[in-house]
Design an enzyme around this catalytic site. Structure first.
Site, short mmCIF file in Angstrom:
data_model
loop_
_atom_site.label_atom_id
_atom_site.label_comp_id
_atom_site.label_asym_id
_atom_site.label_seq_id
_atom_site.Cartn_x
_atom_site.Cartn_y
_atom_site.Cartn_z
N HIS A 12 -4.06 -8.25 4.55
CA HIS A 12 -3.59 -7.32 3.49
C HIS A 12 -4.65 -6.24 3.34
CE1 HIS A 12 -1.61 -6.60 -0.64
NE2 HIS A 12 -2.48 -5.62 -0.44
N HIS A 14 -5.44 -1.82 2.81
CA HIS A 14 -5.03 -0.43 2.57
C HIS A 14 -5.98 0.50 3.33
CE1 HIS A 14 -2.29 -1.59 -0.71
NE2 HIS A 14 -3.19 -2.56 -0.90
N LYS A 94 7.60 -5.00 2.79
CA LYS A 94 6.75 -5.12 1.60
C LYS A 94 7.55 -4.75 0.36
CE LYS A 94 3.16 -5.70 -0.96
NZ LYS A 94 1.77 -5.32 -1.01
N HIS A 133 4.27 -7.97 -3.70
CA HIS A 133 3.33 -7.74 -4.80
C HIS A 133 3.97 -8.41 -6.01
CE1 HIS A 133 0.12 -5.48 -6.98
NE2 HIS A 133 0.90 -5.90 -7.98
N ASP A 239 -7.10 -7.12 0.62
CA ASP A 239 -6.60 -6.11 -0.33
C ASP A 239 -7.65 -5.03 -0.57
OD1 ASP A 239 -4.82 -4.74 -1.91
OD2 ASP A 239 -5.13 -5.97 -3.68
N ALA A 255 -6.47 1.62 -9.71
CA ALA A 255 -6.67 0.18 -9.48
C ALA A 255 -6.91 -0.07 -8.00
CB ALA A 255 -5.45 -0.59 -9.94
C1 NCD Z 1 -3.75 -1.34 -4.32
C2 NCD Z 1 -3.90 0.13 -3.93
O1 NCD Z 1 -4.72 0.83 -4.51
O2 NCD Z 1 -3.17 0.57 -3.04
N1 NCD Z 1 -4.41 -1.55 -5.57
C3 NCD Z 1 -4.86 -2.72 -6.07
O3 NCD Z 1 -5.34 -2.73 -7.20
N2 NCD Z 1 -4.83 -3.83 -5.37
C4 NCD Z 1 -2.31 -1.70 -4.33
C5 NCD Z 1 -2.05 -3.18 -4.45
O4 NCD Z 1 -2.18 -3.94 -3.49
O5 NCD Z 1 -1.68 -3.60 -5.54
ZN ZN Z 2 -2.83 -4.27 -1.82
#
Ligand code: NCD
Ligand code: ZN
Length: 342
Positions: A12, A14, A94, A133, A239, A255
């Site tokens: 997971h 980003h 997703k 999520h 994440d 976040a």
């Molecule tokens: C993630 C993001 O910034 O893309 N943020 C997070 O707080 N984890 C999105 C997510 O996975 O919820």
């Molecule tokens: Zn995430």
């Protein structure tokens, strides 16, 4: 003393786009053979064509890192598009509840309505994995728990659909993992090591603000146990979610915790301190390969050695920066060698 890890995977992740992608990709590619790349870009990956071009962009930047694509579920997703995705070897859908997190405004507002259930039915028939999520819109500490009834409903209705509860954060979710054969989970480094107090118990630390929110010591300890035993239904998913410092210092702050730098070093230290090093290989790779039925294109052996190093206080991105998890702290382990098998 040395530790070797084979084919680490981040299930997971980003990576964003543009300058941010170019600034952060190396941190993952230097430690992992690949990762499940999340589709919540500012232009979300809502069709197969976008997924293909994102995957190609990532592999053109680092051909030693396999981007495992995900397709963002919108109410418009249909069978033709799903077939296109399958043809391109895109196997993960997703689900973002609308408004739950960063760039989720194109997500789903009524998850159990007939339109979405039809998408889940197609996903089951076509052998997709469903990554979720799993948060309601309720009180932040209860969001994952409140969402469990939806997970149970999907798991029960589609027993052949593999469901992944992403970034499991609440110990009350564990019984759902145990009860339903088709429910799996990813665990982050931050949810297995930190609690709400790290975010706001002393001073407010916006770099530890993420969704789902960090929870209680009881939750953290239960999730840490799952990781340390490499529970067969969990795999590691960082994440890692980079946001520019300028977006962390405004209100509302974005976040996401940027954990990509030094994940393996920190996991080795964590597992070693709990005498569980023998389970790290399963947690970091073997469980994922099995549960997601992967046949990785890239193979690497990573050797770590006991050598101290300090996590930088920030990573520059243009004229801005991103602050990594545990910035300024000292790592006990360092990566000594990365050997790629062809
Ligand atoms: C993630 C993001 O910034 O893309 N943020 C997070 O707080 N984890 C999105 C997510 O996975 O919820
Ligand atoms: Zn995430």
């Amino acid at each position: 003393m040395q530790i070797t890890l084979k084919n680490p995977l981040d299930m997971h992740l980003h990576l964003r786009e543009g300058e941010m992608l170019r600034s952060v990709l190396g941190f993952s590619a230097n430690s992992f053979i690949g990762g499940v790349v999340m589709p919540n870009l500012s232009t979300p990956i809502i069709d197969a064509k976008l997924a293909l071009s994102y995957r190609s962009e990532i592999s053109s930047l680092r051909d030693d890192f396999e981007a495992i694509s995900t397709l963002y579920i919108t109410p418009k997703l249909n069978k033709t598009e799903l077939q296109e995705a399958k043809n391109l070897n895109i196997n993960i859908l997703k689900l973002y509840p609308k408004g739950a997190t960063t760039n989720s405004q194109n997500g789903i507002s009524s998850i159990l309505d007939s339109n979405t259930m039809e998408i889940f039915a197609l996903a089951q028939d076509m052998d997709f994995l469903l990554s979720i999520h799993a948060e309601s819109a309720g009180f932040s500490m209860e969001r994952e728990y409140e969402f469990l009834s939806i997970i149970k409903q999907i798991a029960h209705t589609f027993p052949k659909l593999k469901i992944i509860i992403e970034h499991l954060s609440d110990c009350r979710s564990i019984e759902v993992l145990e009860k339903y054969d088709n429910v799996f989970a990813t665990l982050t480094l931050h949810h297995i090591t930190l609690t709400l107090d790290d975010l706001l118990g002393g001073g407010l630390n916006p770099h530890l603000f993420c969704k789902p929110i960090l929870k209680t010591p009881k939750d953290r300890d239960a999730l840490l146990s799952l990781a340390l035993m490499a529970h067969p239904k969990v795999s590691f998913g960082s994440d890692s979610a980079p946001h520019l410092l300028s977006r962390k210092l405004i209100s509302p702050a974005s976040a996401g915790i940027f954990s990509a730098p030094n994940l393996l070093e920190q996991l080795v230290e964590l597992f070693e301190s709990h005498n569980a090093l023998e389970n790290l290989q399963a947690f970091i790779s073997d469980n994922a390969i099995k549960n997601y039925n992967l046949n990785p294109r890239v193979r690497k052996t990573i050797t770590l050695t006991r050598k101290e190093r300090i996590i930088p206080s920030y990573i520059p991105v243009g004229s801005d920066s991103i602050v990594p998890l545990n910035a300024g702290s000292t790592l006990k382990w360092s990566i000594q060698d990365i050997s790629r098998e062809s």
